[in-house]
Design a protein around this motif. Structure first.
Motif, PDB file in Angstrom:
ATOM      1  N   ARG A 254     -20.853  30.510  -5.098  1.00 40.56           N
ATOM      2  CA  ARG A 254     -21.218  29.383  -4.240  1.00 40.56           C
ATOM      3  C   ARG A 254     -22.134  28.423  -4.986  1.00 40.56           C
ATOM      4  NH1 ARG A 254     -19.688  25.733  -0.864  1.00 40.56           N
ATOM      5  NH2 ARG A 254     -21.256  25.099   0.654  1.00 40.56           N
ATOM      6  N   ALA A 255     -23.092  28.961  -5.731  1.00 40.57           N
ATOM      7  CA  ALA A 255     -24.003  28.113  -6.502  1.00 40.57           C
ATOM      8  C   ALA A 255     -23.245  27.304  -7.544  1.00 40.57           C
ATOM      9  CB  ALA A 255     -25.075  28.974  -7.164  1.00 40.57           C
ATOM     10  N   ALA A 256     -22.234  27.921  -8.165  1.00 40.32           N
ATOM     11  CA  ALA A 256     -21.458  27.224  -9.195  1.00 40.32           C
ATOM     12  C   ALA A 256     -20.795  25.977  -8.625  1.00 40.32           C
ATOM     13  CB  ALA A 256     -20.407  28.166  -9.777  1.00 40.32           C
ATOM     14  N   TYR A 257     -20.099  26.107  -7.499  1.00 42.50           N
ATOM     15  CA  TYR A 257     -19.420  24.946  -6.905  1.00 42.50           C
ATOM     16  C   TYR A 257     -20.422  23.851  -6.509  1.00 42.50           C
ATOM     17  CZ  TYR A 257     -14.868  27.243  -6.713  1.00 42.50           C
ATOM     18  OH  TYR A 257     -13.680  27.835  -7.049  1.00 42.50           O
ATOM     19  N   LEU A 260     -21.781  22.202  -9.780  1.00 43.42           N
ATOM     20  CA  LEU A 260     -20.743  21.432 -10.464  1.00 43.42           C
ATOM     21  C   LEU A 260     -20.362  20.166  -9.718  1.00 43.42           C
ATOM     22  CD1 LEU A 260     -18.402  24.340 -11.637  1.00 43.42           C
ATOM     23  CD2 LEU A 260     -20.202  23.191 -12.916  1.00 43.42           C
ATOM     24  N   ASN A 261     -20.553  20.144  -8.401  1.00 45.30           N
ATOM     25  CA  ASN A 261     -20.191  18.977  -7.593  1.00 45.30           C
ATOM     26  C   ASN A 261     -21.412  18.175  -7.142  1.00 45.30           C
ATOM     27  OD1 ASN A 261     -17.094  19.243  -7.064  1.00 45.30           O
ATOM     28  ND2 ASN A 261     -17.895  21.302  -6.768  1.00 45.30           N
ATOM     29  N   LEU A 262     -22.544  18.409  -7.802  1.00 49.73           N
ATOM     30  CA  LEU A 262     -23.762  17.666  -7.479  1.00 49.73           C
ATOM     31  C   LEU A 262     -23.598  16.202  -7.866  1.00 49.73           C
ATOM     32  CD1 LEU A 262     -26.573  18.469  -6.342  1.00 49.73           C
ATOM     33  CD2 LEU A 262     -27.385  18.547  -8.709  1.00 49.73           C
ATOM     34  N   GLY A 263     -24.262  15.341  -7.124  1.00 50.67           N
ATOM     35  CA  GLY A 263     -24.182  13.916  -7.411  1.00 50.67           C
ATOM     36  C   GLY A 263     -24.882  13.557  -8.714  1.00 50.67           C
ATOM     37  N   PRO A 264     -24.879  12.276  -9.065  1.00 50.74           N
ATOM     38  CA  PRO A 264     -25.551  11.841 -10.304  1.00 50.74           C
ATOM     39  C   PRO A 264     -27.024  12.210 -10.318  1.00 50.74           C
ATOM     40  CG  PRO A 264     -24.172  10.092  -9.404  1.00 50.74           C
ATOM     41  CD  PRO A 264     -24.221  11.167  -8.368  1.00 50.74           C
ATOM     42  N   TYR A 284     -27.436  25.944 -15.437  1.00 53.22           N
ATOM     43  CA  TYR A 284     -27.202  26.744 -14.227  1.00 53.22           C
ATOM     44  C   TYR A 284     -25.732  26.688 -13.826  1.00 53.22           C
ATOM     45  CZ  TYR A 284     -32.314  26.204 -13.721  1.00 53.22           C
ATOM     46  OH  TYR A 284     -33.668  26.202 -13.938  1.00 53.22           O
ATOM     47  N   GLY A 285     -25.187  25.475 -13.772  1.00 56.13           N
ATOM     48  CA  GLY A 285     -23.803  25.314 -13.341  1.00 56.13           C
ATOM     49  C   GLY A 285     -22.818  25.974 -14.284  1.00 56.13           C
ATOM     50  N   THR A 286     -23.032  25.837 -15.587  1.00 58.16           N
ATOM     51  CA  THR A 286     -22.109  26.416 -16.567  1.00 58.16           C
ATOM     52  C   THR A 286     -22.131  27.933 -16.522  1.00 58.16           C
ATOM     53  OG1 THR A 286     -22.368  24.492 -18.018  1.00 58.16           O
ATOM     54  CG2 THR A 286     -21.514  26.521 -19.003  1.00 58.16           C
ATOM     55  N   LEU A 287     -23.314  28.518 -16.525  1.00 58.16           N
ATOM     56  CA  LEU A 287     -23.408  29.974 -16.512  1.00 58.16           C
ATOM     57  C   LEU A 287     -22.824  30.561 -15.222  1.00 58.16           C
ATOM     58  CD1 LEU A 287     -26.946  30.613 -18.075  1.00 58.16           C
ATOM     59  CD2 LEU A 287     -24.714  30.721 -19.179  1.00 58.16           C
ATOM     60  N   CYS A 288     -23.102  29.937 -14.090  1.00 57.03           N
ATOM     61  CA  CYS A 288     -22.545  30.421 -12.819  1.00 57.03           C
ATOM     62  C   CYS A 288     -21.023  30.285 -12.816  1.00 57.03           C
ATOM     63  CB  CYS A 288     -23.138  29.641 -11.647  1.00 57.03           C
ATOM     64  SG  CYS A 288     -24.870  30.019 -11.299  1.00 57.03           S
ATOM     65  N   ALA A 289     -20.512  29.194 -13.383  1.00 54.19           N
ATOM     66  CA  ALA A 289     -19.059  28.993 -13.428  1.00 54.19           C
ATOM     67  C   ALA A 289     -18.393  30.045 -14.302  1.00 54.19           C
ATOM     68  CB  ALA A 289     -18.742  27.591 -13.944  1.00 54.19           C
ATOM     69  N   LEU A 290     -18.919  30.293 -15.484  1.00 54.90           N
ATOM     70  CA  LEU A 290     -18.338  31.290 -16.374  1.00 54.90           C
ATOM     71  C   LEU A 290     -18.415  32.689 -15.785  1.00 54.90           C
ATOM     72  CD1 LEU A 290     -19.687  30.102 -19.854  1.00 54.90           C
ATOM     73  CD2 LEU A 290     -17.403  29.776 -18.915  1.00 54.90           C
ATOM     74  N   ALA A 291     -19.417  32.939 -14.965  1.00 58.65           N
ATOM     75  CA  ALA A 291     -19.609  34.277 -14.411  1.00 58.65           C
ATOM     76  C   ALA A 291     -18.791  34.530 -13.155  1.00 58.65           C
ATOM     77  CB  ALA A 291     -21.088  34.509 -14.099  1.00 58.65           C
ATOM     78  N   SER A 292     -18.266  33.478 -12.519  1.00 55.04           N
ATOM     79  CA  SER A 292     -17.649  33.702 -11.204  1.00 55.04           C
ATOM     80  C   SER A 292     -16.336  32.959 -10.961  1.00 55.04           C
ATOM     81  CB  SER A 292     -18.640  33.297 -10.096  1.00 55.04           C
ATOM     82  OG  SER A 292     -18.988  31.931 -10.204  1.00 55.04           O
ATOM     83  N   LEU A 293     -16.014  31.928 -11.742  1.00 52.64           N
ATOM     84  CA  LEU A 293     -14.845  31.106 -11.444  1.00 52.64           C
ATOM     85  C   LEU A 293     -13.687  31.406 -12.389  1.00 52.64           C
ATOM     86  CD1 LEU A 293     -16.460  27.605 -10.784  1.00 52.64           C
ATOM     87  CD2 LEU A 293     -16.118  29.507  -9.201  1.00 52.64           C
ATOM     88  N   SER A 294     -12.487  31.104 -11.907  1.00 54.42           N
ATOM     89  CA  SER A 294     -11.291  31.250 -12.734  1.00 54.42           C
ATOM     90  C   SER A 294     -11.208  30.101 -13.732  1.00 54.42           C
ATOM     91  CB  SER A 294     -10.038  31.251 -11.852  1.00 54.42           C
ATOM     92  OG  SER A 294      -9.903  30.004 -11.185  1.00 54.42           O
ATOM     93  N   ARG A 295     -10.295  30.249 -14.702  1.00 52.71           N
ATOM     94  CA  ARG A 295     -10.154  29.195 -15.698  1.00 52.71           C
ATOM     95  C   ARG A 295      -9.686  27.881 -15.082  1.00 52.71           C
ATOM     96  NH1 ARG A 295      -7.359  31.923 -21.060  1.00 52.71           N
ATOM     97  NH2 ARG A 295      -9.271  32.807 -21.947  1.00 52.71           N
ATOM     98  N   SER A 296      -8.789  27.963 -14.119  1.00 51.20           N
ATOM     99  CA  SER A 296      -8.301  26.741 -13.472  1.00 51.20           C
ATOM    100  C   SER A 296      -9.427  26.027 -12.729  1.00 51.20           C
ATOM    101  CB  SER A 296      -7.165  27.084 -12.506  1.00 51.20           C
ATOM    102  OG  SER A 296      -7.607  28.007 -11.518  1.00 51.20           O
ATOM    103  N   ALA A 297     -10.300  26.802 -12.074  1.00 46.83           N
ATOM    104  CA  ALA A 297     -11.434  26.202 -11.366  1.00 46.83           C
ATOM    105  C   ALA A 297     -12.429  25.599 -12.344  1.00 46.83           C
ATOM    106  CB  ALA A 297     -12.116  27.255 -10.490  1.00 46.83           C
TER     107      ALA A 297
END
Length: 481
Positions: A254-257, A260-264, A284-297
């Motif tokens: 949840r933190a990753a999304y 990653l979608n935070l405004g400017p 924060y966003g990169t580490l959370c994404a690599l730890a929880s999201l698929s490659r397509s996401a």
């Protein structure tokens, strides 16, 4: 007293009972993590701390001093210089004591008694002034003045480091809020306080209140046209606080999304640099994404995101790590994580999550690497990940036990053998089944054509409505079954 006020009072009391000290939690009995800074694990203190200002600069410096002995004297000395620009006497005395107790210090710093006395007199006068004004406002029963009095008193307590008193003052202003903007300002102030305290569990409470007030203010059209930019800034702050709250509670997906979608970055307003830097959001966003999201996401939310790319410009190594992960260069990913581990451990919010995030990223990489194979030698995997065969075997066994990898390990020959049906066999089986279904359908259609040629199909009489049509359709469906 309404429900919101009761909840606010309960929250304030719970925070006071927790006794959470921002420099060093009193309830912490864990061993201190020692972070090494050397050529293999670089960390530029001056460049890092230049991204911040305000009170959180001091707390970040004290965090570095606590966990990195080699930087402790420099970080503590910088913290003292920043504290002398504030009004926090207790923090100044505690930091001086900590600095003089460092093993490498041979020339202790004396306490500046003149500054302490002057600041004590100044803060005492300011407190008395604000309390007298609040009493006058209360006597006059002017809600707006009372609200501002509690707000100013909360800001004062925050400036001198009395966070419990600050929280009480902010929450007391709730019952005197007359517009949605007032409620939003109160919630933003408390969210800022909770982030400084790293009290992630209570962030969601005021996120809900701020969003409700923002939505109500929009529906009533009580915001002036000039307040649109401010509304965007408030929304960005709320989104960041929500992301950090999930991150602090280890809800990485949840933190990753949200990150990653935070405004400017400009939408964070006065929070930018005081609470967080753009580079922190990228990490924060990169580490959370690599730890929880698929490659397509990851591709959709990281690589193809123009806004998040702006954040990654502040920390170029995170882009390198993303590219290595997407290209299955997992050894490079782990090497980058190790190289910048000091940067991660010395971050005040990321510190307690580094080990878990690194483990999750490594596990996902192992699962992705094995997916195309039916069997593979552990030696080849060890070369791909830059680890010993024994380490790879331990990680693989753990992933097999928790069901992440469906395989078994041949410990004697050091081979990872996949379980289940061969993908090629499964594909041929599926193709044969599809061919059988098509063949059966064609046989039924040919049988119906033969019946029609032999004039054995009942045709619809012209004077019998639609019932025979339904009958013929039913016969047709039965033949196709």
């Amino acid at each position: 007293m309404d429900v919101d006020e009761i909840l606010d009072d309960q929250l304030a009391e719970s925070l006071i009972r927790e006794g959470d000290d921002i420099v060093e939690p009193k309830s912490s009995n864990k061993r201190i993590k020692v972070v090494l800074v050397d050529d293999e694990h670089p960390f530029e203190l001056d460049a890092y701390i230049a991204n911040y200002s305000g009170r959180m600069t001091v707390y970040r410096l004290l965090h570095i001093a606590r966990h990195c002995p080699s930087l402790a004297p420099t970080a503590t000395d910088l913290a003292i210089q920043y504290i002398l620009q504030s009004s926090n006497i207790s923090l100044y005395l505690a930091t001086i004591q900590h600095y003089n107790a460092l093993p490498s210090i041979t020339d202790p710093i004396p306490v500046d008694q003149k500054w302490v006395e002057e600041m004590s007199t100044k803060t005492s006068q300011e407190r008395n002034k604000l309390e007298v004004e609040l009493k006058q406002y209360t006597s006059n029963m002017i809600k707006e003045s009372i609200r501002m009095g509690h707000r100013d008193l909360g800001d004062f307590h925050l400036s001198i480091g009395d966070y419990n008193a600050a929280l009480k003052s902010y929450t007391k202003s709730r019952e005197f809020c007359t517009t949605g903007q007032h409620v939003i300002d109160m919630c933003i102030s408390i969210l800022q306080l909770l982030i400084q305290q790293r009290n992630y569990a209570h962030i969601a409470t005021y996120i809900f209140k701020a969003e409700a007030a923002l939505e109500a203010a929009g529906s009533k059209n009580d915001q002036p046209k000039t307040g649109i930019a401010n509304r965007d800034s408030i929304q960005t702050k709320i989104e960041f606080a929500t992301a950090l709250g999930h991150f602090g509670q280890s809800n990485y997906e949840r933190a990753a999304y949200l990150f990653l979608n935070l405004g400017p970055a400009k939408g964070l307003g006065d929070w930018l640099g005081t609470l967080v830097a753009p580079g922190d959001i990228a990490i924060y966003g990169t580490l959370c994404a690599l730890a929880s999201l698929s490659r397509s996401a990851i591709k959709a939310n990281v690589i193809e995101s123009q806004i998040f790319s702006g954040y990654m410009e502040h920390e170029p190594y995170v882009r390198e790590m993303i590219e290595a992960y997407m290209n299955s260069k997992f050894k490079t990913v782990l090497e980058i994580l190790e190289r910048f581990s000091s940067r991660h451990y010395l971050d005040i919010h990321l510190f307690s999550h580094v080990q878990e995030l690194t483990s999750l990223i490594r596990d996902r990489a192992l699962v992705l690497y094995f997916q195309p194979f039916q069997s593979i030698r552990l030696e080849r995997m060890s070369e791909a990940f830059g680890m010993s065969v024994e380490e790879i075997e331990q990680h693989v066994i753990r992933l097999i036990q928790d069901g992440s990898i469906k395989a078994r390990v041949d410990s004697q020959n050091k081979i990872l053998q996949g379980r289940g049906q061969d993908p090629r066999t499964a594909m041929f089986t599926k193709a044969v089944e599809s061919g059988s279904r098509i063949q059966e359908t064609n046989r039924k259609l040919l049988f119906r054509m033969k019946l029609m040629q032999a004039d054995l199909v009942v045709k619809t009489p012209k004077n019998h409505g639609t019932a025979p049509q339904r009958h013929e359709a039913t016969v047709h469906e039965m033949l196709l079954e």
